[in-house]
Design a protein around this motif. Structure first.
Motif, PDB file in Angstrom:
ATOM      1  N   ALA A   2      38.539  50.128  30.841  1.00  6.63           N
ATOM      2  CA  ALA A   2      39.292  50.893  31.836  1.00  6.63           C
ATOM      3  C   ALA A   2      40.579  50.159  32.177  1.00  6.63           C
ATOM      4  CB  ALA A   2      38.444  51.083  33.094  1.00  6.63           C
ATOM      5  N   PRO A   3      41.630  50.906  32.624  1.00  3.81           N
ATOM      6  CA  PRO A   3      42.882  50.256  32.989  1.00  3.81           C
ATOM      7  C   PRO A   3      42.665  49.273  34.130  1.00  3.81           C
ATOM      8  CG  PRO A   3      42.997  52.653  33.328  1.00  3.81           C
ATOM      9  CD  PRO A   3      41.669  52.347  32.799  1.00  3.81           C
ATOM     10  N   THR A   4      43.394  48.179  34.123  1.00  2.00           N
ATOM     11  CA  THR A   4      43.267  47.166  35.165  1.00  2.00           C
ATOM     12  C   THR A   4      44.599  46.994  35.859  1.00  2.00           C
ATOM     13  OG1 THR A   4      43.862  45.393  33.665  1.00  2.00           O
ATOM     14  CG2 THR A   4      41.542  45.951  33.783  1.00  2.00           C
ATOM     15  N   PRO A   5      44.561  46.428  37.079  1.00  2.00           N
ATOM     16  CA  PRO A   5      45.788  46.314  37.862  1.00  2.00           C
ATOM     17  C   PRO A   5      46.588  45.081  37.532  1.00  2.00           C
ATOM     18  CG  PRO A   5      43.920  45.541  39.150  1.00  2.00           C
ATOM     19  CD  PRO A   5      43.377  45.998  37.823  1.00  2.00           C
ATOM     20  N   ASN A   6      46.327  44.387  36.428  1.00  2.00           N
ATOM     21  CA  ASN A   6      46.983  43.103  36.208  1.00  2.00           C
ATOM     22  C   ASN A   6      48.248  43.177  35.368  1.00  2.00           C
ATOM     23  OD1 ASN A   6      46.105  43.370  33.570  1.00  2.00           O
ATOM     24  ND2 ASN A   6      44.327  42.045  33.836  1.00  2.00           N
ATOM     25  N   GLY A   7      48.609  44.363  34.858  1.00  2.00           N
ATOM     26  CA  GLY A   7      49.861  44.515  34.130  1.00  2.00           C
ATOM     27  C   GLY A   7      49.978  43.640  32.907  1.00  2.00           C
ATOM     28  N   GLY A   8      48.856  43.356  32.245  1.00  2.00           N
ATOM     29  CA  GLY A   8      48.883  42.527  31.055  1.00  2.00           C
ATOM     30  C   GLY A   8      48.714  41.050  31.332  1.00  2.00           C
ATOM     31  N   ARG A   9      48.761  40.628  32.625  1.00  2.00           N
ATOM     32  CA  ARG A   9      48.536  39.235  32.975  1.00  2.00           C
ATOM     33  C   ARG A   9      47.065  38.879  32.779  1.00  2.00           C
ATOM     34  NH1 ARG A   9      47.842  38.903  37.789  1.00  2.00           N
ATOM     35  NH2 ARG A   9      48.188  40.972  38.694  1.00  2.00           N
ATOM     36  N   LYS A  10      46.803  37.581  32.805  1.00  2.00           N
ATOM     37  CA  LYS A  10      45.425  37.132  32.864  1.00  2.00           C
ATOM     38  C   LYS A  10      44.854  37.538  34.213  1.00  2.00           C
ATOM     39  CE  LYS A  10      42.512  33.038  32.494  1.00  2.00           C
ATOM     40  NZ  LYS A  10      42.478  31.573  32.280  1.00  2.00           N
ATOM     41  N   PRO A  11      43.719  38.267  34.233  1.00  2.00           N
ATOM     42  CA  PRO A  11      43.203  38.781  35.508  1.00  2.00           C
ATOM     43  C   PRO A  11      42.838  37.659  36.468  1.00  2.00           C
ATOM     44  CG  PRO A  11      41.602  39.073  33.744  1.00  2.00           C
ATOM     45  CD  PRO A  11      42.875  38.662  33.101  1.00  2.00           C
ATOM     46  N   THR A  12      43.079  37.916  37.758  1.00  4.27           N
ATOM     47  CA  THR A  12      42.794  36.934  38.800  1.00  4.27           C
ATOM     48  C   THR A  12      41.658  37.431  39.679  1.00  4.27           C
ATOM     49  OG1 THR A  12      44.280  37.892  40.433  1.00  4.27           O
ATOM     50  CG2 THR A  12      45.256  36.359  38.823  1.00  4.27           C
ATOM     51  N   ILE A  13      41.238  36.576  40.595  1.00  5.79           N
ATOM     52  CA  ILE A  13      40.177  36.944  41.522  1.00  5.79           C
ATOM     53  C   ILE A  13      40.624  38.096  42.430  1.00  5.79           C
ATOM     54  CG2 ILE A  13      40.852  35.274  43.284  1.00  5.79           C
ATOM     55  CD1 ILE A  13      37.866  34.729  43.741  1.00  5.79           C
ATOM     56  N   ARG A  14      41.937  38.182  42.695  1.00  6.02           N
ATOM     57  CA  ARG A  14      42.441  39.288  43.527  1.00  6.02           C
ATOM     58  C   ARG A  14      42.389  40.609  42.759  1.00  6.02           C
ATOM     59  NH1 ARG A  14      44.220  37.361  48.186  1.00  6.02           N
ATOM     60  NH2 ARG A  14      44.799  35.149  48.299  1.00  6.02           N
ATOM     61  N   ASP A  15      42.608  40.563  41.459  1.00  6.30           N
ATOM     62  CA  ASP A  15      42.469  41.774  40.644  1.00  6.30           C
ATOM     63  C   ASP A  15      41.024  42.271  40.689  1.00  6.30           C
ATOM     64  OD1 ASP A  15      45.143  41.655  39.835  1.00  6.30           O
ATOM     65  OD2 ASP A  15      44.651  40.335  38.143  1.00  6.30           O
ATOM     66  N   VAL A  16      40.070  41.344  40.612  1.00  5.45           N
ATOM     67  CA  VAL A  16      38.655  41.719  40.687  1.00  5.45           C
ATOM     68  C   VAL A  16      38.371  42.375  42.035  1.00  5.45           C
ATOM     69  CG1 VAL A  16      36.277  40.841  40.713  1.00  5.45           C
ATOM     70  CG2 VAL A  16      37.926  39.909  39.081  1.00  5.45           C
ATOM     71  N   ALA A  17      38.912  41.794  43.108  1.00  5.51           N
ATOM     72  CA  ALA A  17      38.700  42.344  44.449  1.00  5.51           C
ATOM     73  C   ALA A  17      39.252  43.759  44.556  1.00  5.51           C
ATOM     74  CB  ALA A  17      39.342  41.433  45.493  1.00  5.51           C
ATOM     75  N   THR A  18      40.451  43.981  43.967  1.00  5.26           N
ATOM     76  CA  THR A  18      41.070  45.313  44.017  1.00  5.26           C
ATOM     77  C   THR A  18      40.212  46.345  43.302  1.00  5.26           C
ATOM     78  OG1 THR A  18      43.290  44.359  44.118  1.00  5.26           O
ATOM     79  CG2 THR A  18      43.110  46.643  43.362  1.00  5.26           C
ATOM     80  N   VAL A  19      39.760  46.011  42.084  1.00  2.36           N
ATOM     81  CA  VAL A  19      38.952  46.953  41.313  1.00  2.36           C
ATOM     82  C   VAL A  19      37.604  47.198  41.996  1.00  2.36           C
ATOM     83  CG1 VAL A  19      37.733  47.284  39.109  1.00  2.36           C
ATOM     84  CG2 VAL A  19      40.069  46.370  39.139  1.00  2.36           C
ATOM     85  N   ALA A  20      37.026  46.148  42.593  1.00  2.00           N
ATOM     86  CA  ALA A  20      35.707  46.287  43.226  1.00  2.00           C
ATOM     87  C   ALA A  20      35.796  46.956  44.591  1.00  2.00           C
ATOM     88  CB  ALA A  20      35.063  44.915  43.372  1.00  2.00           C
ATOM     89  N   GLY A  21      36.989  46.961  45.183  1.00  2.00           N
ATOM     90  CA  GLY A  21      37.132  47.546  46.511  1.00  2.00           C
ATOM     91  C   GLY A  21      36.548  46.677  47.606  1.00  2.00           C
ATOM     92  N   VAL A  22      36.601  45.360  47.388  1.00  2.00           N
ATOM     93  CA  VAL A  22      36.074  44.427  48.384  1.00  2.00           C
ATOM     94  C   VAL A  22      37.141  43.367  48.660  1.00  2.00           C
ATOM     95  CG1 VAL A  22      33.684  44.766  47.627  1.00  2.00           C
ATOM     96  CG2 VAL A  22      35.048  42.907  46.621  1.00  2.00           C
ATOM     97  N   SER A  23      36.852  42.474  49.583  1.00  2.00           N
ATOM     98  CA  SER A  23      37.821  41.433  49.926  1.00  2.00           C
ATOM     99  C   SER A  23      37.795  40.295  48.913  1.00  2.00           C
ATOM    100  CB  SER A  23      37.506  40.874  51.316  1.00  2.00           C
ATOM    101  OG  SER A  23      36.305  40.112  51.278  1.00  2.00           O
TER     102      SER A  23
END
Length: 338
Positions: A2-23
């Motif tokens: 699925a598309p991710t919010p990282n724009g091609g960057r190496k995903p970060t813990i904040r990207d995981v939080a955004t996709v999961a809908g948690v802090s």
């Protein structure tokens, strides 16, 4: 994926939080094994990790948690026994798999000499590992005192003689297992039953003999007991000493399959048949027993469970949890030798 919010960057813990809908804090607690996370949030974070392809930066995690994220498999025996005794390689493989499943690295350490013990002591005290899986300890081994005095989280394989109340352990029911085997040999009609024990300063050497003697009662004879060191050669030499004193022996229980293999060799040299003249039984069932001729009757240790329980218990100790010990049953496996 699925598309991710990282724009091609190496995903970060904040990207995981955004996709999961948690802090961000919730993701951090999940990654660091925190308890205060709902099952729903944990599941959402795990799905987001899979979706984003996020991988944990172990170095950063270690700095944040103060942990090395690795544990030691510490063998307090000479190096050659790691390869000569199949039980050690089985435990090593199981512990490595169990540690990997928890995202931890297993480090192999050997402390069979004074120099090795000094190096290991320095290594574990420096914090290179979070804790130690102690394999095959001897009662007077200075490594035990080193681990206890250094407050190194430790779990022993087998009862740590002299430190039973200070080092939690995972072991089989040593005495109960030996009683089971002794009773089996008696049921087969044997009267002159010998035993080749392990070293008396090890839990297997001490408690298997106690269980064996207890089960035999009046049939037990100290003249039919010899000590080995769990090696095949020591089993052969012990069997030869027993035969030299007691030509009427009709069964022998060896405290390891390797020593039982040595006993088989000695009996063949003496012109005796197994099981027609002398029945032979062992302890471990680590793969060797079924390959012997004849296939060996033995007590099967639950190797995978021992490794799993040791790693689980060590992680609990490292995390400040309850220091408990676990005793597991062994299973009688009857084959052609007894």
């Amino acid at each position: 994926m699925a598309p991710t919010p990282n724009g091609g960057r190496k995903p970060t813990i904040r990207d995981v939080a955004t996709v999961a809908g948690v802090s961000h804090g919730t993701v951090s607690r999940v990654l660091n094994g925190g308890k205060w996370v709902s099952p729903e949030a944990r599941e959402a974070v795990e799905r987001a990790i899979a979706t984003t392809g996020y991988t944990v930066n172990r170095h950063a995690q270690a700095l944040a948690t103060g942990r090395a994220n690795s544990i030691a498999f510490l063998l307090t025996e000479p190096q050659h026994l790691l390869f000569a005794d199949p039980t050690f390689s089985i435990l090593l493989r199981g512990a490595a798999e169990s540690a990997a499943a928890r995202g931890a690295t297993l480090v192999l350490l050997v402390a069979g000499t004074d120099a090795e013990r000094a190096n290991v002591a320095e290594y574990v005290r420096a914090g290179h590992v979070d804790g130690v899986l102690l394999i095959s300890s001897h009662e007077a081994d200075p490594m035990l005192e080193t681990l206890v005095s250094g407050n190194i989280p430790t779990v022993a394989c087998g009862i740590p003689l002299g430190f039973r109340g200070e080092i939690p352990h995972v072991s089989v029911d040593e005495a109960g297992s030996a009683r089971t085997m002794a009773k089996h040999l008696v049921r087969q009609g044997h009267k002159r039953i010998a035993m080749i024990t392990g070293p008396h300063d090890t839990p297997g050497g001490r408690y298997r003999l106690e269980g064996f003697a207890d089960a035999l009662g009046e049939l037990f004879s100290e003249d039919l007991v010899e000590e080995g060191d769990y090696s095949e050669d020591s089993g052969a030499r012990a069997m030869e000493r027993i035969l030299a004193r007691s030509s009427d022996v009709d069964a022998v229980f060896a405290a390891s399959d390797l020593m039982a293999a040595g006993a088989l060799t000695a009996l063949r040299r003496a012109g005796l048949r197994v099981p027609e003249d002398v029945a032979v039984a062992g302890f471990d069932d680590s793969g060797l027993a079924e390959r012997l001729e004849p296939p060996l009757t033995t007590m099967r240790q639950p190797w995978e469970q021992i490794s799993e329980e040791m790693v689980t218990l060590l992680q609990q100790v490292v995390g400040g949890g309850m220091r408990k010990s676990i005793t597991l049953p062994a299973e009688l496996v009857v084959r052609a030798s007894a």
